[in-house]
Write a protein that holds these residues in place. Structure first.
Motif, PDB file in Angstrom:
ATOM      1  N   LYS A   1      -4.316   7.902   2.967  1.00  0.00           N
ATOM      2  CA  LYS A   1      -4.063   7.641   1.548  1.00  0.00           C
ATOM      3  C   LYS A   1      -3.049   6.512   1.474  1.00  0.00           C
TER       4      LYS A   1
ATOM      5  N   SER B   1      -1.062   3.654  -1.152  1.00  0.00           N
ATOM      6  CA  SER B   1      -0.759   3.322  -2.544  1.00  0.00           C
ATOM      7  C   SER B   1       0.306   2.241  -2.575  1.00  0.00           C
ATOM      8  N   THR B   2       0.101   1.254  -3.410  1.00  0.00           N
ATOM      9  CA  THR B   2       1.043   0.148  -3.524  1.00  0.00           C
ATOM     10  C   THR B   2       1.470  -0.035  -4.972  1.00  0.00           C
ATOM     11  N   ASP B   3       2.775  -0.142  -5.186  1.00  0.00           N
ATOM     12  CA  ASP B   3       3.311  -0.435  -6.508  1.00  0.00           C
ATOM     13  C   ASP B   3       4.372  -1.510  -6.345  1.00  0.00           C
TER      14      ASP B   3
ATOM     15  N   THR C   1      -3.840   2.839  -5.790  1.00  0.00           N
ATOM     16  CA  THR C   1      -3.954   3.908  -4.799  1.00  0.00           C
ATOM     17  C   THR C   1      -5.381   3.977  -4.287  1.00  0.00           C
ATOM     18  N   HIS C   2      -5.528   4.114  -2.987  1.00  0.00           N
ATOM     19  CA  HIS C   2      -6.844   4.100  -2.369  1.00  0.00           C
ATOM     20  C   HIS C   2      -6.927   5.150  -1.264  1.00  0.00           C
ATOM     21  N   THR C   3      -8.126   5.664  -1.060  1.00  0.00           N
ATOM     22  CA  THR C   3      -8.390   6.580   0.043  1.00  0.00           C
ATOM     23  C   THR C   3      -9.274   5.873   1.058  1.00  0.00           C
TER      24      THR C   3
ATOM     25  N   THR D   1       0.761  -1.258   0.000  1.00  0.00           N
ATOM     26  CA  THR D   1       0.000   0.000   0.000  1.00  0.00           C
ATOM     27  C   THR D   1       0.791   1.308   0.000  1.00  0.00           C
TER      28      THR D   1
ATOM     29  N   LEU E   1       2.694   8.105  -2.173  1.00  0.00           N
ATOM     30  CA  LEU E   1       1.650   9.081  -1.891  1.00  0.00           C
ATOM     31  C   LEU E   1       1.627  10.250  -2.857  1.00  0.00           C
ATOM     32  N   VAL E   2       0.458  10.835  -2.999  1.00  0.00           N
ATOM     33  CA  VAL E   2       0.256  11.983  -3.858  1.00  0.00           C
ATOM     34  C   VAL E   2       0.896  13.198  -3.217  1.00  0.00           C
TER      35      VAL E   2
END
Length: 407
Positions: A79, A81-83, A120-122, A39, A42-43
């Motif tokens: 927030k 996010s996973t890559d 990416t998730h909120t 996860t 981040l933006v």
């Protein structure tokens, strides 16, 4: 002056993490599914904004501050996010749910929370002690919520208007039994706890200055492998200076590029959340599925239960061997039956299928023989032609070296 501990100053804080298991008390106790991680990446809204001037602190003192934190009430927005270099699991999540299929439910957390393993998730989170938590995944025009209140756990998927319900009898009757299935953590605290629990003599832990996250002053705890060859470059945890609560977690791969996992609060409040945050009534017309119905359906169907038994057998497989230690540990596993990758030109698979398999990995050779390496940004796996598997968060070269060592 912003703190910046050296190894001499903080003793690297390895292997002596005080009360680290207590660090989970303040976080939303949903062990969100998917791996390890949850996860990150981040933006810009989550970027560090300033370098606050805080009193000096050592890494050991900061870890103790995390462990001593007693914040059990909070609400906010996270927030994540996973890559990891793997395809999105959004459309495949249901396939991993033990109750998937005709007897399944779109509101079951087993399936829904797997989506956090990529992209990416909120999230909106709220907690009021060990018996009241809420986690909501916000989508485009939809929302999935998981609510724990006392002996009840409710899952609601607004898109399908389906409800999942589990009571104390379905989950062991204890508060901890109501956590979502283990997998990718969703909050910075859950991720930080996993990282600190893994700290040992192969790990360097220092304080790397300060930051501001979600409008709050924080110290930055930097966790790095001492060894070369790991695909993990570093883990950074931003810790709230006032409360000791981790506000942001960033896992950077050693190969560079954006973070592989990044999770952080964009807004957080440590006041008592409204009681209405933890109440839930199924909407009119919603399809409600009880957890025991799913269990009965899975047993009747049989396939999922059989798969779980097979996986359980693999967990206790006597052929498992660990090569190396710390960040460079590699698991060696004997494939049942000794089946490796089909050899090129063997005729075991059609030519087009063979080309597809070859495109998925890189052919390698060594003292171990030959095989194929399948890679993500963090985890690599070597499947040898004679039916052995080597898996670890190490580079391809380190993986081949481990296979050679095993011979």
């Amino acid at each position: 002056m912003a703190p910046n501990d050296s190894a001499e100053t903080n003793g690297e804080a390895t292997g002596t993490v005080v009360g680290r298991r207590k660090a989970a008390r303040y976080i939303v106790p949903f062990a969100v599914a998917g791996v390890a991680a949850a996860t990150i990446g981040l933006v810009p809204a989550l970027a560090d904004s300033g370098d606050p001037d805080l009193p000096d602190i050592t890494a050991q003192e900061l870890i103790e501050k995390i462990a001593a934190s007693d914040e059990e009430q909070l609400s906010g927005t996270v927030k994540v996010s996973t890559d990891l270099g793997i395809p999105s699991l959004g459309g495949l999540a249901g396939s991993f749910a033990p109750d998937s299929g005709s007897q399944g439910s779109n509101a079951s957390p087993d399936a829904k929370l797997m989506e956090l393993a990529s992209g990416t998730h909120t999230l909106r989170v709220a907690a009021d002690g060990p018996d009241k938590q809420r986690l909501s995944i916000l989508g485009e025009g939809s929302e999935y919520s998981l609510v724990h209140h006392g002996d009840d756990v409710w899952g609601y998927d607004s898109e399908s208007n389906e409800v999942y319900h589990a009571s104390g009898g379905d989950t062991g009757g204890k508060a901890e039994g109501h956590k979502a299935p283990k997998g990718v953590p969703a909050t910075p605290g859950e991720l930080a706890e996993e990282a600190l629990a893994a700290a040992d003599d192969t790990t360097s832990v220092t304080v790397d200055g300060t930051a501001q996250v979600a409008g709050r002053d924080a110290y930055k705890l930097l966790i790095k492998p001492r060894q070369s060859g790991s695909t993990i470059g570093s883990v950074t945890v931003a810790v709230d200076a006032a409360t000791g609560v981790p506000l942001k977690f960033t896992l950077a791969p050693s190969g560079g590029g954006k973070a592989a996992v990044d999770a952080g609060f964009t807004q957080v409040d440590f006041a008592k959340p409204a009681a209405s945050s933890f109440s839930f009534t199924p909407p009119e017309g919603a399809k409600v599925t009880e957890a025991d119905e799913l269990k009965a359906g899975a047993e009747e169907k049989g396939a999922a239960d059989k798969a779980r038994k097979e996986l359980g057998a693999l967990e206790g497989f006597k052929g498992l061997n660990v090569i190396g230690e710390g960040w460079n540990a590699v698991a060696e596993i004997e494939v049942p039956g000794g089946a490796g990758m089909p050899a090129q030109g063997s005729g075991d698979v059609p030519a087009q299928a063979q080309q597809f398999l070859d495109a998925l990995g890189d052919k390698v050779t060594g003292d171990f023989g030959s095989g194929t390496v399948f890679s993500t940004r963090l985890v690599n796996a070597l499947l040898t032609d004679d039916g052995k598997v080597y898996v670890g968060a190490v580079t391809k070269d380190a993986l081949v070296k481990a296979a050679d060592t095993a011979r």
